[in-house]
Write an enzyme that holds these catalytic residues in place. Structure first.
Site, short mmCIF file in Angstrom:
data_model
loop_
_atom_site.label_atom_id
_atom_site.label_comp_id
_atom_site.label_asym_id
_atom_site.label_seq_id
_atom_site.Cartn_x
_atom_site.Cartn_y
_atom_site.Cartn_z
N SER A 209 -39.40 -98.31 -15.97
CA SER A 209 -40.68 -99.00 -15.78
C SER A 209 -41.00 -99.87 -17.00
O SER A 209 -40.59 -99.59 -18.12
CB SER A 209 -41.80 -97.99 -15.57
N GLU A 230 -34.27 -103.58 -19.11
CA GLU A 230 -34.24 -103.95 -17.70
C GLU A 230 -35.35 -103.15 -17.04
O GLU A 230 -35.22 -101.94 -16.84
CB GLU A 230 -32.87 -103.65 -17.09
N CYS A 264 -34.38 -101.90 -8.39
CA CYS A 264 -35.17 -102.80 -9.23
C CYS A 264 -35.07 -104.24 -8.75
O CYS A 264 -36.06 -104.97 -8.70
CB CYS A 264 -34.75 -102.70 -10.69
#
Length: 461
Positions: A209, A230, A264
């Site tokens: 996150s 990332e 993601c």
């Protein structure tokens, strides 16, 4: 007293196994062992490293059934997709083996008065903090490039996939890598945070996150340690008026539900030009209704359970909050009354700024449909996000789509008329709150190295 962590099968809620967390002292000693291994590993040849990565790739393929089965049990991945993940990791290892020496070779340049050598030198121990959603890939993605560069790595994996953490270390050791070049540390988040301060940790790579990632980056930056981040996204897929709607629907559904929607770089917001909105919406909903949610071990299952109950419940709260703010619930949106952490394919319309479905990352099988009057408004909506990992454009005018992707889309990656996950030979990473740094395509091998300049002055005779 040693803290114990249990893992659970998200399809049934049943306990799988238990693991004992390392103490702070044991975790610190593991980093010290990694540093000791680095002092030898850094001097190995690229040829030796490449051979070991070829071994690792072959070993993954040999154990593909066991590794994919473990993913299915621990985090609910559909078994066929688990096998695809294993194969991707094998391909990453082979790409790393083939191109590592070329990417990391010395460069020679001229300067006024002499010549220079630019050398890519390893820096030491790299700490990886990785999530559960691609439990093998996330680890191989960072560890392969760094170990090829001559670094050593220690991993803090997510606690619900500790079985995979153990299996990965076994893979490295069985492939012939020297002990402690790669280590999976069964540790808590707080212990991992403390390891950032360890004198032998020279860099940190994190996937997760944006909130936690910023904390990790801040901690590392306070000690001048480099990071690669990332941090997820709410990727927009833009459907222009001249798009092939059948293809757009198929690719957008694939991009939304792959890995149970827990990706993601998944397609999450769908920005559709008004003239084709109803056509896209009707076909999208129709095909979503046909998807089968159920046992991830079955070959006919499209979506398995979400990885944990708390993640399923958090997603449901985001859906409810969006609905309460005016979004229209067109499909799904109800937690089923059954065992396991399942959530139905859900479609939201009338999605606007201020709603979780517009502003935040919905990490599960929920699609947000958004109208746009034309391509200019569509791109404005697509970029109206604090995130910038991936995205997509659907149009029969490929040149125009490429121009929009290159010049206007504020993301690290863009798909044109399709959906694709990571590729070993292409850079992976984002901008804005999706993080920074790049992996794959050789770029990851240069993230945690000392780019050293050696200047040799030419002496006159």
């Amino acid at each position: 007293m040693t803290e114990t962590v249990n893992t659970y099968n998200p399809a049934t809620g049943e306990k799988i196994d238990h693991y004992h967390l390392l103490s702070q002292a044991d975790a610190e000693y593991a980093v010290t062992r990694s540093q000791e291994a680095f002092l030898t590993w850094r001097n190995t040849s690229f040829e030796t490293r490449a051979k070991l990565f070829e071994n690792l790739a072959t070993l993954m393929e040999t154990r593909i059934d066991d590794l994919a089965g473990l993913m299915t049990r621990e985090m609910g991945k559909v078994n066929a997709q688990g096998k695809q993940e294993v194969q991707l990791c094998a391909e990453i290892c082979r790409y790393t083996a083939k191109h590592g020496a070329e990417v990391l070779q010395d460069e020679h340049r001229i300067f006024d008065g002499g010549r220079a050598i630019i050398s890519y030198q390893p820096i030491g121990v790299v700490l990886g903090i990785q999530p559960w959603n691609f439990p093998l890939y996330q680890v191989i993605r960072y560890s392969a490039s760094n170990i090829m560069a001559g670094n050593t790595t220690v991993l803090k994996h997510a606690q619900n996939v500790f079985g995979m953490a153990v299996a990965i270390q076994q893979l490295f050791e069985d492939a012939g890598f020297p002990k402690n070049v790669y280590q999976s540390l069964l540790i808590s988040g707080s212990t991992a945070s403390s390891l950032i301060k360890h004198k032998h940790v020279r860099g940190v790579t994190f996937t997760g996150s944006d909130k936690v990632g910023k904390q990790v980056a801040e901690e590392a930056a306070s000690m001048s340690k480099k990071t690669v981040m990332e941090l997820g996204s709410n990727d927009a897929y833009v459907v222009l008026s001249d798009a092939n709607i059948e293809n757009a629907v198929d690719m957008c559904i694939q991009g939304r539900v792959i890995n149970n929607g827990e990706t993601c770089v998944a397609a999450k917001r769908f920005v559709i030009e008004d003239s084709v909105y109803e056509s896209f919406r009707d076909k999208f909903v129709e095909k979503c209704k046909a998807l089968k949610v159920g046992d991830p071990t079955r070959s006919d299952t499209d979506l398995g359970p979400m990885a944990r109950e708390d993640l399923r419940d958090e997603l449901h709260e985001q859906v409810k909050a969006s609905k309460d703010s005016g979004a229209k619930l067109t499909l799904g949106g109800e937690i089923p009354d059954s065992a396991g952490y399942f959530y139905p394919v859900t479609v939201l319309e009338n999605v606007n700024p201020g709603m979780p479905a517009y502003d935040d990352e919905l990490f599960g099988p929920v699609a947000s449909l958004i109208r746009a009057s034309d391509d200019k408004e569509a791109m404005k909506i697509a970029n109206d996000s604090r995130y910038g990992l991936g995205g997509g454009i659907f149009s029969e005018d490929v040149d125009k789509a490429v121009e929009l992707a290159r010049d206007e889309f504020d993301t690290g990656m863009v798909n044109i008329n399709g959906y694709s996950l990571a590729q070993p030979n292409l850079p992976f990473g984002g901008v804005k709150d999706s993080g920074y740094g790049r992996e794959h395509g050789g770029y990851g091998m240069r993230e945690f190295v000392n780019i050293k300049t050696i200047m040799v002055t030419e002496q006159s005779a």
